[in-house]
Design a protein around this motif. Structure first.
Motif, mmCIF file in Angstrom:
data_model
loop_
_atom_site.group_PDB
_atom_site.id
_atom_site.type_symbol
_atom_site.label_atom_id
_atom_site.label_comp_id
_atom_site.label_asym_id
_atom_site.label_seq_id
_atom_site.Cartn_x
_atom_site.Cartn_y
_atom_site.Cartn_z
ATOM 1 N N LEU A 99 10.530 51.475 27.935
ATOM 2 C CA LEU A 99 11.467 50.268 28.487
ATOM 3 C C LEU A 99 12.878 50.946 28.665
ATOM 4 O O LEU A 99 13.222 52.008 28.300
ATOM 5 C CB LEU A 99 11.373 49.006 27.772
ATOM 6 C CG LEU A 99 10.233 48.502 27.501
ATOM 7 C CD1 LEU A 99 10.263 47.237 26.455
ATOM 8 C CD2 LEU A 99 9.702 48.054 28.905
ATOM 9 N N GLU A 104 14.044 43.573 28.310
ATOM 10 C CA GLU A 104 12.749 43.649 28.890
ATOM 11 C C GLU A 104 11.440 43.889 27.680
ATOM 12 O O GLU A 104 10.456 43.327 28.128
ATOM 13 C CB GLU A 104 12.708 45.350 29.523
ATOM 14 C CG GLU A 104 13.599 45.431 30.723
ATOM 15 C CD GLU A 104 13.481 47.078 31.154
ATOM 16 O OE1 GLU A 104 12.591 47.116 32.238
ATOM 17 O OE2 GLU A 104 14.151 47.784 30.633
ATOM 18 N N ASP A 107 10.848 40.116 27.323
ATOM 19 C CA ASP A 107 10.058 39.427 28.412
ATOM 20 C C ASP A 107 8.466 40.051 28.284
ATOM 21 O O ASP A 107 7.590 39.323 28.705
ATOM 22 C CB ASP A 107 10.572 39.956 29.719
ATOM 23 C CG ASP A 107 12.042 39.281 29.840
ATOM 24 O OD1 ASP A 107 12.481 38.355 29.265
ATOM 25 O OD2 ASP A 107 12.520 39.665 31.045
ATOM 26 N N SER A 113 10.712 35.251 31.292
ATOM 27 C CA SER A 113 11.994 35.837 31.449
ATOM 28 C C SER A 113 12.868 35.073 30.075
ATOM 29 O O SER A 113 12.761 33.940 30.129
ATOM 30 C CB SER A 113 12.752 35.632 32.762
ATOM 31 O OG SER A 113 14.072 36.092 32.682
ATOM 32 N N SER A 115 15.807 36.866 29.512
ATOM 33 C CA SER A 115 17.280 37.640 29.856
ATOM 34 C C SER A 115 18.413 36.700 30.139
ATOM 35 O O SER A 115 19.480 37.092 30.092
ATOM 36 C CB SER A 115 17.108 38.626 30.864
ATOM 37 O OG SER A 115 16.601 38.025 32.205
ATOM 38 N N ASP A 335 19.140 43.613 33.467
ATOM 39 C CA ASP A 335 19.010 42.420 32.987
ATOM 40 C C ASP A 335 19.660 41.270 33.690
ATOM 41 O O ASP A 335 19.123 40.344 33.826
ATOM 42 C CB ASP A 335 19.203 42.281 31.622
ATOM 43 C CG ASP A 335 18.304 42.987 30.658
ATOM 44 O OD1 ASP A 335 17.463 43.426 31.131
ATOM 45 O OD2 ASP A 335 18.702 43.450 29.554
#
Length: 490
Positions: A99, A104, A107, A113, A115, A335
């Motif tokens: 990643l 990330e 998620d 999500s 972020s 993000d």
């Protein structure tokens, strides 16, 4: 001082030259953000050490040694502890995930999500870390050239921004290796033995100093615990640290190289505290403990060597500032900005090298501007670490260690921890110990309760997560990443 100026000038020219050379290495987004995930053991260990041992560890560590003696090593010791735990327990899994950011990972693990909260908190932390590292340039350039604080901030910050924009993580990695070597020679092999010898060795220091200077816990149990919670745990989850983990060529490289870096931090911590104690024996009436480093360098070292040690201090500041800057840029582009261009036809193109470079440049300028007006650096950094640890630690470690954790639990944990930390700082003071205690407790409670009250994470999400942890989809991810990079002009 002519010899010192020459050494510093060569060092600065070398950093810019490395940045220019690295421009040719950063051909893809993976190159720019994580050095192509190709670092071997020595480079990985050196760059990890350089990022964590910044101005607070060098100038601040000596200052704590001046005030508390050997117990002043605890600040840097907790940093080393965080690095050791991260690499002994989590690094292998992080490398396999392939990643770019902490958000990330959240998620991927929780199947939705996060972020909006985690990305913003991490962005604020990395930006403030960049600001405080940039602000520290004022001290070094004032000692070297008697420059005003603002001029030192602009010069030091501009150098960091320049080489970071040019080569991204490759540039930062190569400059970090040079900085790691310079810091090791200047701080450990020169200043440490010279300072102890000038103070009469440990026996001579014992005659001049209070016995508490040789007690390992004289700084206080509460302070040690706070250091562990804020800095030790902060090192476990910071984007600037994880992004270095993502540069490792293999899980084995990350584990071995990271453990070596942690051991190096322990040595650095003890050396810094003893240098500070030696300064107390030699100069017992300094008005500010943070002046101990500059004072002992200026008085004990001959020209040339003095320039090398000051270059070592400058190296420590630059490595931390550049690492925080590229981390802030990565969080911004991956993000935050990605959310606004998700539905755009140009989204894929805009996520390439050009945007990464411009984002790094803009954030670097913003950090320099903020550093020129910030007055309380310790408070600013404490706020950043309190929000990072109090808001994100439980959700991140839960993702890696507790399969029953859910997305709702993670979001509740992040919101509750962040709110409690902010309210506690307003009521107890920015520098109080209570905010991190209350924030972590509330965050943990919210995470466990909400996770148990909400449906389990779906089997499909956990299946993808477990496959990534085993490295089972790595080749597919590499191919997808390569195609995305090739579609973006360099």
């Amino acid at each position: 001082m002519i010899g010192d100026y020459a050494v510093i000038g060569l060092y600065i020219a070398g950093m810019i030259g490395i940045g220019w050379y690295s421009l040719r290495l950063a051909k893809t987004r993976s190159d720019y953000l994580v050095a192509g995930r190709r670092l071997g053991g020595f480079m990985y260990s050196g760059t990890m050490s350089a990022i964590v041992l910044g101005g607070a560890s060098t100038i601040g560590g000596v200052g704590l040694g001046y005030t508390h003696g050997i117990s002043g090593a605890w600040l840097v010791l907790t940093i080393g502890l965080g690095i050791l735990v991260l690499h002994a327990i989590f690094a292998r899994r992080l490398v396999r995930l392939r990643l770019y950011t902490v958000s990330e990972m959240l998620d991927l693990r929780y199947g939705g999500s996060t972020s909006a909260i985690s990305g913003v908190v991490m962005w604020g932390y990395t930006l403030m870390l960049t600001v405080t590292s940039t602000l520290a340039f004022a001290t070094i350039f004032n000692v070297l050239f008697d420059l005003p604080s603002m001029a030192g901030i602009v010069i030091g910050g501009a150098i960091v921004v320049l080489y970071s924009v040019l080569g991204g993580m490759w540039s930062i990695t190569l400059t970090d290796i040079a900085q790691f070597v310079i810091t090791t020679i200047g701080f450990l092999f020169l200043l440490f033995p010279i300072a102890l010898t000038a103070a009469g060795g440990l026996d001579g220091m014992a005659e001049k100093l209070d016995p508490s200077y040789f007690e390992f816990d004289s700084i206080g149990g509460g302070t040690i615990l706070t250091y562990v919670l804020i800095y030790g745990f902060g090192l476990l989850i910071g984007q600037d640290i994880w992004q270095r983990v993502f540069t490792a060529r293999s899980p084995k490289v990350a584990t071995i190289g990271g453990i070596a870096s942690g051991v190096y931090c322990v040595v650095y911590a003890i050396a810094g505290a003893l240098i500070g104690a030696a300064a107390k024996a030699l100069y017992p009436n300094l008005a500010d403990a943070d002046d101990a480093f500059a004072t002992i360098v200026a008085d004990l070292l001959p020209t040339g060597l003095r320039g090398l040690v000051l270059a070592a201090a400058l190296s420590a500041l630059m490595s931390t500032a550049s690492g925080a800057l590229i981390a802030c840029s990565t969080v911004s582009s991956m993000d935050i900005l990605s959310r606004f261009r998700r539905n755009s036809a140009q989204g894929e193109k805009d996520s390439g090298l050009a945007t990464n470079r411009w984002t790094t440049f803009v954030l670097g300028v913003v950090a320099i501007a903020i550093a020129m007006v910030v007055t309380d650096v310790v408070a600013a950094l404490t706020v950043a670490y309190n929000l990072l640890v109090g808001g994100l630690l439980v959700a991140i470690l839960g993702a890696l260690m507790w399969p029953r954790g859910t997305r709702a639990g993670a979001l509740a944990s992040m919101v509750t921890g962040s709110v409690v930390v902010i309210v506690s700082m307003l009521t107890n003071g920015l520098l109080a110990n209570e905010p991190i205690y209350y924030g972590l407790g509330a965050s943990l409670l919210a995470y466990v309760v909400v996770s148990l009250l909400t449906p389990r994470t779906s089997a499909d999400v956990l299946s993808v997560w477990n496959a990534r942890l085993r490295g089972g989809t790595g080749e597919q991810d590499e191919a997808r990443e390569a195609r995305r990079d090739e579609s973006t002009p360099v």
